[in-house]
Design a protein around this motif. Structure first.
Motif, PDB file in Angstrom:
ATOM      1  N   GLY A  97      -0.523 -10.808  13.323  1.00 45.43           N
ATOM      2  CA  GLY A  97       0.920 -10.696  13.115  1.00 45.43           C
ATOM      3  C   GLY A  97       1.617 -10.387  14.432  1.00 45.43           C
ATOM      4  N   SER A  98       2.883 -10.784  14.518  1.00 48.57           N
ATOM      5  CA  SER A  98       3.641 -10.517  15.753  1.00 48.57           C
ATOM      6  C   SER A  98       3.737  -9.032  16.022  1.00 48.57           C
ATOM      7  N   ASP A  99       3.796  -8.240  14.964  1.00 54.66           N
ATOM      8  CA  ASP A  99       3.909  -6.795  15.168  1.00 54.66           C
ATOM      9  C   ASP A  99       2.751  -6.278  16.016  1.00 54.66           C
ATOM     10  N   PHE A 123      15.613  -6.242  15.934  1.00 60.67           N
ATOM     11  CA  PHE A 123      14.440  -6.067  15.056  1.00 60.67           C
ATOM     12  C   PHE A 123      13.934  -4.621  15.189  1.00 60.67           C
ATOM     13  N   TYR A 126      10.777  -3.051  17.262  1.00 60.46           N
ATOM     14  CA  TYR A 126      10.711  -2.810  18.712  1.00 60.46           C
ATOM     15  C   TYR A 126      10.840  -1.306  18.983  1.00 60.46           C
ATOM     16  N   ALA A 168      15.108 -11.277  20.499  1.00 64.64           N
ATOM     17  CA  ALA A 168      14.726 -12.145  19.384  1.00 64.64           C
ATOM     18  C   ALA A 168      15.648 -13.361  19.414  1.00 64.64           C
ATOM     19  N   ASN A 172      17.348 -11.119  15.017  1.00 67.07           N
ATOM     20  CA  ASN A 172      17.268 -10.485  13.696  1.00 67.07           C
ATOM     21  C   ASN A 172      17.957  -9.129  13.850  1.00 67.07           C
ATOM     22  N   ASP A 197      11.276 -13.544  21.450  1.00 64.04           N
ATOM     23  CA  ASP A 197      10.606 -13.464  20.154  1.00 64.04           C
ATOM     24  C   ASP A 197      11.173 -14.567  19.256  1.00 64.04           C
ATOM     25  N   ALA A 199      10.415 -15.599  16.293  1.00 60.33           N
ATOM     26  CA  ALA A 199       9.949 -15.481  14.907  1.00 60.33           C
ATOM     27  C   ALA A 199      10.733 -16.420  13.993  1.00 60.33           C
ATOM     28  N   TYR A 200      11.996 -16.662  14.329  1.00 60.50           N
ATOM     29  CA  TYR A 200      12.835 -17.497  13.450  1.00 60.50           C
ATOM     30  C   TYR A 200      13.112 -18.855  14.081  1.00 60.50           C
ATOM     31  N   THR A 223       5.398 -16.555  15.304  1.00 57.42           N
ATOM     32  CA  THR A 223       4.652 -16.068  14.144  1.00 57.42           C
ATOM     33  C   THR A 223       4.645 -17.114  13.050  1.00 57.42           C
ATOM     34  N   SER A 225       4.853 -16.442  10.093  1.00 58.84           N
ATOM     35  CA  SER A 225       5.803 -16.048   9.050  1.00 58.84           C
ATOM     36  C   SER A 225       6.925 -17.078   8.992  1.00 58.84           C
ATOM     37  N   ARG A 232      -0.503 -15.751   6.237  1.00 59.51           N
ATOM     38  CA  ARG A 232      -1.189 -16.765   7.015  1.00 59.51           C
ATOM     39  C   ARG A 232      -2.442 -16.243   7.709  1.00 59.51           C
ATOM     40  N   ASP A 235      -1.088 -15.639  14.098  1.00 58.29           N
ATOM     41  CA  ASP A 235       0.186 -15.750  14.820  1.00 58.29           C
ATOM     42  C   ASP A 235      -0.102 -15.735  16.316  1.00 58.29           C
ATOM     43  N   SER A 266      -1.029 -13.349  15.406  1.00 57.75           N
ATOM     44  CA  SER A 266       0.171 -13.805  16.087  1.00 57.75           C
ATOM     45  C   SER A 266      -0.222 -14.352  17.441  1.00 57.75           C
TER      46      SER A 266
HETATM   47  C1  LIG Z   1      12.247 -10.839  15.156  1.00 57.74           C
HETATM   48  C2  LIG Z   1      10.932 -10.587  14.470  1.00 57.74           C
HETATM   49  N1  LIG Z   1       9.807 -10.582  15.203  1.00 57.74           N
HETATM   50  C3  LIG Z   1       8.595 -10.348  14.642  1.00 57.74           C
HETATM   51  C4  LIG Z   1       8.477 -10.106  13.278  1.00 57.74           C
HETATM   52  C5  LIG Z   1       7.121  -9.762  12.716  1.00 57.74           C
HETATM   53  O1  LIG Z   1       6.420 -10.875  12.344  1.00 57.74           O
HETATM   54  P1  LIG Z   1       4.949 -10.746  11.711  1.00 57.74           P
HETATM   55  O2  LIG Z   1       5.127 -10.908  10.242  1.00 57.74           O
HETATM   56  O3  LIG Z   1       4.168 -11.862  12.333  1.00 57.74           O
HETATM   57  O4  LIG Z   1       4.384  -9.411  12.086  1.00 57.74           O
HETATM   58  C6  LIG Z   1       9.621 -10.127  12.479  1.00 57.74           C
HETATM   59  C7  LIG Z   1       9.504  -9.861  11.028  1.00 57.74           C
HETATM   60  O5  LIG Z   1      10.457  -9.511  10.377  1.00 57.74           O
HETATM   61  C8  LIG Z   1      10.883 -10.350  13.086  1.00 57.74           C
HETATM   62  O6  LIG Z   1      12.011 -10.322  12.363  1.00 57.74           O
END
Ligand SMILES: Cc1ncc(COP(=O)(O)O)c(C=O)c1O
Length: 287
Positions: A97-99, A123, A126, A168, A172, A197, A199-200, A223, A225, A232, A235, A266
């Motif tokens: 995961g990105s986290d 987000f 961070y 991001a 987000n 980032d 992610a979107y 990611t 996601s 999944r 990432d 991730s």
């Molecule tokens: C901007 C951003 N980066 C990373 C993530 C985390 O993604 P992952 O589900 O791969 O941990 C999110 C999830 O909400 C997000 O909004």
């Protein structure tokens, strides 16, 4: 932070061995969405097509789940890089995961007094991860139209000399992409790493991946996601090779895994280093 009262012993476990700042943290709130389609979390409301589910099951069943995945799943990374449009000279770092990748990157830079900088609102992980990794978190308010306040952001860079900046793209929770010229100015001014980032990404339809060869301090976080498969297999984070190999040293040996048996990976992309760096020594024990 003010000192917490002495921690109680829970079932004989001395909780005061846990850091005060960790005990003071609250768990990341996830609101119940029962009966709703969780578009904000980019969950796919439709399950796998039956044929795909069958094929996936067959492939999973044929994997050597009794073995650790290879330390460097080169072929998997090659194909993933091809799919993600990774430029030549860049490398991938895989994570759960990105986290996890955000955590690894921050941890790798967490010298005493290290600062993590990001726009607000942004987000929330961070800030949480910076606190967990004992970095100081600084944010710079967005303008009322959600654009970056570039003079304020550059002033914060000048004042705090951040080790890592997170942007991001799209942001987000505001949903907009910051102006590319503003991001370029931040990349030019940053003394440390700048993580875009993505992610979107499916909502942006534009990426910073192509800039990796020209930007030594840029990392691009992706990611799965965002392809609507939050459960999944992996990432990624991409950057020029030197940064990726250094961040890898903070992770467990199987972080850069190829096995879809783990919950998620991730990936981040980074620039490639011309001199091969010595490998981290092989793990001697299991786990
Ligand atoms: C901007 C951003 N980066 C990373 C993530 C985390 O993604 P992952 O589900 O791969 O941990 C999110 C999830 O909400 C997000 O909004």
């Amino acid at each position: 932070m003010s000192a917490l009262p002495p921690a109680p012993h829970a079932g004989g476990v001395p909780l005061d061995v846990i850091r005060d700042d960790i005990r003071a943290l609250h768990a990341y709130p996830v609101a119940s969405a029962q009966g709703l389609v969780k578009l904000d979390l980019m969950e796919n409301p439709y399950g796998l097509p039956a044929e795909l589910a069958r094929e996936l099951g067959q492939r999973l069943g044929s994997l050597a789940l009794n073995r650790y995945p290879p330390g460097d799943p080169a072929e998997f990374k090659r194909r993933l890089g091809e799919w993600a449009g990774l430029p030549a000279g860049s490398a991938l770092l895989l994570g759960n995961g990105s986290d996890e990748l955000i955590h690894l990157l921050v941890l790798a830079c967490a010298r005493p007094d290290a600062v993590i900088l990001s726009p607000a609102p942004g987000f929330s992980m961070y800030r949480i991860i910076a606190a967990q990794d004992r970095c100081r978190y600084v944010d710079v308010a967005l303008r009322p139209d959600y654009s970056l306040d570039l003079p304020a952001f550059l002033a914060a860079i000048d004042l705090h000399r951040p080790a890592v900046i997170f942007l991001a793209y799209p942001n987000n929770p505001t949903g907009n992409c910051f102006a590319r010229s503003d991001i370029a100015a931040i990349l030019d001014a940053a003394p440390g790493l700048v993580v875009l980032d993505e992610a979107y990404l499916p909502f942006a339809q534009q990426t910073w991946m192509d800039e990796l060869p020209r930007r030594p301090n840029l990392l691009v976080l992706r990611t799965l996601s965002s392809w609507a498969w939050p459960a999944r297999a992996w990432d990624t984070c991409a950057a020029r090779r030197r940064s990726s190999t250094r961040s890898t040293r903070c992770g467990p040996p199987s972080t850069s895994m190829s096995s879809p048996s783990r919950r998620s990976i991730s990936c981040s992309a980074m620039p490639r280093c011309s001199t091969p760096r010595p490998r981290r020594s092989a793990p001697t024990g299991a786990g």
